[in-house]
Design a protein around this motif. Sequence first.
Motif, mmCIF file in Angstrom:
data_model
loop_
_atom_site.group_PDB
_atom_site.id
_atom_site.type_symbol
_atom_site.label_atom_id
_atom_site.label_comp_id
_atom_site.label_asym_id
_atom_site.label_seq_id
_atom_site.Cartn_x
_atom_site.Cartn_y
_atom_site.Cartn_z
ATOM 1 N N ILE A 200 42.409 28.653 37.349
ATOM 2 C CA ILE A 200 43.283 29.466 38.196
ATOM 3 C C ILE A 200 43.145 30.937 37.825
ATOM 4 O O ILE A 200 42.725 31.284 36.710
ATOM 5 N N VAL A 201 43.477 31.789 38.768
ATOM 6 C CA VAL A 201 43.590 33.228 38.527
ATOM 7 C C VAL A 201 45.071 33.558 38.456
ATOM 8 O O VAL A 201 45.866 33.098 39.283
ATOM 9 N N GLY A 202 45.447 34.293 37.455
ATOM 10 C CA GLY A 202 46.850 34.648 37.301
ATOM 11 C C GLY A 202 47.012 36.069 36.816
ATOM 12 O O GLY A 202 46.038 36.820 36.663
ATOM 13 N N GLU A 203 48.243 36.446 36.574
ATOM 14 C CA GLU A 203 48.558 37.785 36.097
ATOM 15 C C GLU A 203 49.598 37.699 34.987
ATOM 16 O O GLU A 203 50.475 36.838 35.020
ATOM 17 N N THR A 204 49.466 38.591 34.026
ATOM 18 C CA THR A 204 50.599 38.852 33.132
ATOM 19 C C THR A 204 51.226 40.153 33.622
ATOM 20 O O THR A 204 50.525 41.128 33.923
ATOM 21 N N VAL A 205 52.542 40.162 33.728
ATOM 22 C CA VAL A 205 53.242 41.305 34.325
ATOM 23 C C VAL A 205 54.452 41.670 33.479
ATOM 24 O O VAL A 205 55.008 40.834 32.753
ATOM 25 N N THR A 206 54.850 42.912 33.570
ATOM 26 C CA THR A 206 56.070 43.331 32.895
ATOM 27 C C THR A 206 57.272 42.710 33.613
ATOM 28 O O THR A 206 57.219 42.429 34.814
ATOM 29 N N LEU A 239 55.694 30.749 39.480
ATOM 30 C CA LEU A 239 54.635 30.102 40.255
ATOM 31 C C LEU A 239 54.471 30.778 41.614
ATOM 32 O O LEU A 239 55.451 31.206 42.223
ATOM 33 N N SER A 240 53.222 30.859 42.069
ATOM 34 C CA SER A 240 53.025 31.247 43.458
ATOM 35 C C SER A 240 53.536 30.122 44.352
ATOM 36 O O SER A 240 53.651 28.965 43.922
ATOM 37 N N HIS A 241 53.817 30.456 45.594
ATOM 38 C CA HIS A 241 54.311 29.452 46.535
ATOM 39 C C HIS A 241 53.300 28.319 46.689
ATOM 40 O O HIS A 241 53.663 27.133 46.694
ATOM 41 N N SER A 242 52.011 28.661 46.795
ATOM 42 C CA SER A 242 50.986 27.630 47.002
ATOM 43 C C SER A 242 50.860 26.726 45.789
ATOM 44 O O SER A 242 50.669 25.510 45.926
ATOM 45 N N LEU A 243 50.967 27.285 44.576
ATOM 46 C CA LEU A 243 50.881 26.449 43.376
ATOM 47 C C LEU A 243 52.103 25.551 43.263
ATOM 48 O O LEU A 243 51.997 24.387 42.834
ATOM 49 N N TRP A 244 53.250 26.054 43.631
ATOM 50 C CA TRP A 244 54.482 25.245 43.640
ATOM 51 C C TRP A 244 54.324 24.037 44.558
ATOM 52 O O TRP A 244 54.666 22.905 44.192
ATOM 53 N N VAL A 245 53.780 24.258 45.736
ATOM 54 C CA VAL A 245 53.565 23.151 46.675
ATOM 55 C C VAL A 245 52.528 22.183 46.134
ATOM 56 O O VAL A 245 52.705 20.952 46.167
ATOM 57 N N GLN A 246 51.438 22.734 45.606
ATOM 58 C CA GLN A 246 50.324 21.897 45.144
ATOM 59 C C GLN A 246 50.683 21.060 43.919
ATOM 60 O O GLN A 246 50.362 19.878 43.851
ATOM 61 N N TYR A 276 53.529 36.319 49.429
ATOM 62 C CA TYR A 276 53.097 37.124 48.282
ATOM 63 C C TYR A 276 51.943 36.436 47.566
ATOM 64 O O TYR A 276 52.083 35.317 47.076
ATOM 65 N N THR A 277 50.814 37.115 47.489
ATOM 66 C CA THR A 277 49.617 36.519 46.869
ATOM 67 C C THR A 277 49.187 37.252 45.608
ATOM 68 O O THR A 277 48.122 36.958 45.064
ATOM 69 N N GLY A 278 49.982 38.198 45.162
ATOM 70 C CA GLY A 278 49.645 38.889 43.927
ATOM 71 C C GLY A 278 49.514 40.381 44.101
ATOM 72 O O GLY A 278 49.703 40.930 45.188
ATOM 73 N N SER A 279 49.156 41.046 43.012
ATOM 74 C CA SER A 279 49.111 42.504 42.994
ATOM 75 C C SER A 279 47.870 43.083 43.643
ATOM 76 O O SER A 279 47.844 44.276 43.961
ATOM 77 N N PHE A 280 46.834 42.261 43.833
ATOM 78 C CA PHE A 280 45.542 42.802 44.187
ATOM 79 C C PHE A 280 45.048 42.225 45.500
ATOM 80 O O PHE A 280 44.839 41.010 45.609
ATOM 81 N N PRO A 281 44.852 43.062 46.535
ATOM 82 C CA PRO A 281 44.350 42.584 47.825
ATOM 83 C C PRO A 281 43.017 41.859 47.654
ATOM 84 O O PRO A 281 42.200 42.215 46.822
ATOM 85 N N ALA A 282 42.823 40.828 48.489
ATOM 86 C CA ALA A 282 41.597 40.013 48.504
ATOM 87 C C ALA A 282 41.545 39.021 47.348
ATOM 88 O O ALA A 282 40.597 38.249 47.246
ATOM 89 N N PHE A 283 42.541 39.017 46.450
ATOM 90 C CA PHE A 283 42.606 38.025 45.382
ATOM 91 C C PHE A 283 43.951 37.310 45.449
ATOM 92 O O PHE A 283 44.970 37.915 45.766
ATOM 93 N N ARG A 284 43.944 36.039 45.125
ATOM 94 C CA ARG A 284 45.179 35.265 45.122
ATOM 95 C C ARG A 284 45.521 34.843 43.701
ATOM 96 O O ARG A 284 44.742 34.144 43.055
ATOM 97 N N SER A 285 46.657 35.292 43.238
ATOM 98 C CA SER A 285 47.119 34.914 41.910
ATOM 99 C C SER A 285 48.025 33.694 42.032
ATOM 100 O O SER A 285 48.933 33.678 42.861
ATOM 101 N N SER A 286 47.768 32.701 41.198
ATOM 102 C CA SER A 286 48.515 31.450 41.285
ATOM 103 C C SER A 286 49.726 31.402 40.365
ATOM 104 O O SER A 286 50.677 30.673 40.636
ATOM 105 N N ALA A 287 49.654 32.128 39.251
ATOM 106 C CA ALA A 287 50.742 32.064 38.275
ATOM 107 C C ALA A 287 50.930 33.437 37.646
ATOM 108 O O ALA A 287 49.983 34.215 37.499
ATOM 109 N N PHE A 288 52.192 33.715 37.261
ATOM 110 C CA PHE A 288 52.543 35.001 36.673
ATOM 111 C C PHE A 288 53.296 34.740 35.372
ATOM 112 O O PHE A 288 54.315 34.043 35.379
#
Length: 380
Positions: A200-206, A239-246, A276-288
């Motif tokens: 998965i692709v994810g982000e660490t965020v403040t 969790l992203s919405h899609s990961l929650w469903v999956q 909401y798919t994350g901080s970066f256009p064209a990329f989908r983050s699954s978890a934060f």
Amino acid sequence: MSEQPPERHGPPERLRKRLARRLPDAERELILGELDDLFQLRAERDGLTAATRWYRRQSWSFALRLQADRIRDSLTNRRGGGRMGRGMGRVWMDAAYAVRRMARAPAFTAVAVVSLALGIGANTAMFSIVNAVLLADPPFAEGSELVELYTSDASGTPYGTWSYPDYEDVRDGSGAVFEGVSSARTFIGTGGEADRSSIIVGETVTPNHFTLHGIEMVLGPGFGPEQEGPSGSSPAVVLSHSLWVQEFGASRSVIGQTYRLNQLDYTVVGVTPEWYTGSFPAFRSSAFAPMNMSAALMGSPSGVDPLEQRGSRSSFVRARLADGVTVEQANAYLVGFGTAMSEAHPGTNQDRIYHAVLLDDILVHPIVDGALIPVAGLLM
């Protein structure tokens, strides 16, 4: 008692002015007026947030179409003012009438869309690339006061990422300029139980990341002050919405359950909205995950937590302008900030430059945009 007319709403003034600058003189007032009417229709039907997102999309769409006209005019050695300047008025009036019809008649819209879809063919595939990357709705609706903060040394690209200690300094010292400042880092890891884990692709965020962007959780409280602790102390996950469903079948009892990231259990504290798919256009983050879990998720080859290294620059920084502050004033502040940082940390920050760019003026990244927009223009 007579029925009160609906409240009149106009598009955000800054977005309108930016669009006006892109339009040909002869057609500017006509197009802006029609878009104002369409904005009002969408605001009444879908709400101001959806209408604002739509208006921003129109602004970039016009930019791409004008770019396409310039490219084609150049290739065919045309003389005169170009196609949009000569014929856009009639086309726009027809288009505006059609959009009004569709806005007021959803059933008619559905039939029209299905009928058109049968004949689109290969052009759809080409346009979908542009639409997905450049014309998709922005990742957050309330973005008109958000800015991306970039840094570079005097000889480097002006659009580089920050170190976390530099982020902490601008966060703590810029209260008069920025209402808030947040940071995000990307990671690639494994998610889920060992017998069915996936990359998965994810982000660490403040912890303030979601509130700064005006993003409300679908479920759970999200991050808070309890995620501000020392490195490794906050194994929580949104969790992203899609990961929650999956992974959890959209169960509304997911809050408090665990989800494994890189073989460590994280407590689920929130689910993001579907859009909401994350901080970066064209990329989908699954978890934060909280920023203080960066070392646990990404490792620290040097043995030093990357969040403690002023010379390690892989943090994306975003801020919300304080009330009444312009991006020009923010950049004036950042000039002084850069001077102070250069003096305080000459070993890592000598002659380092910092500046802000309005988020609404960025599609993917300023450097990437410079290459993408001309290519997209050819596809339009």
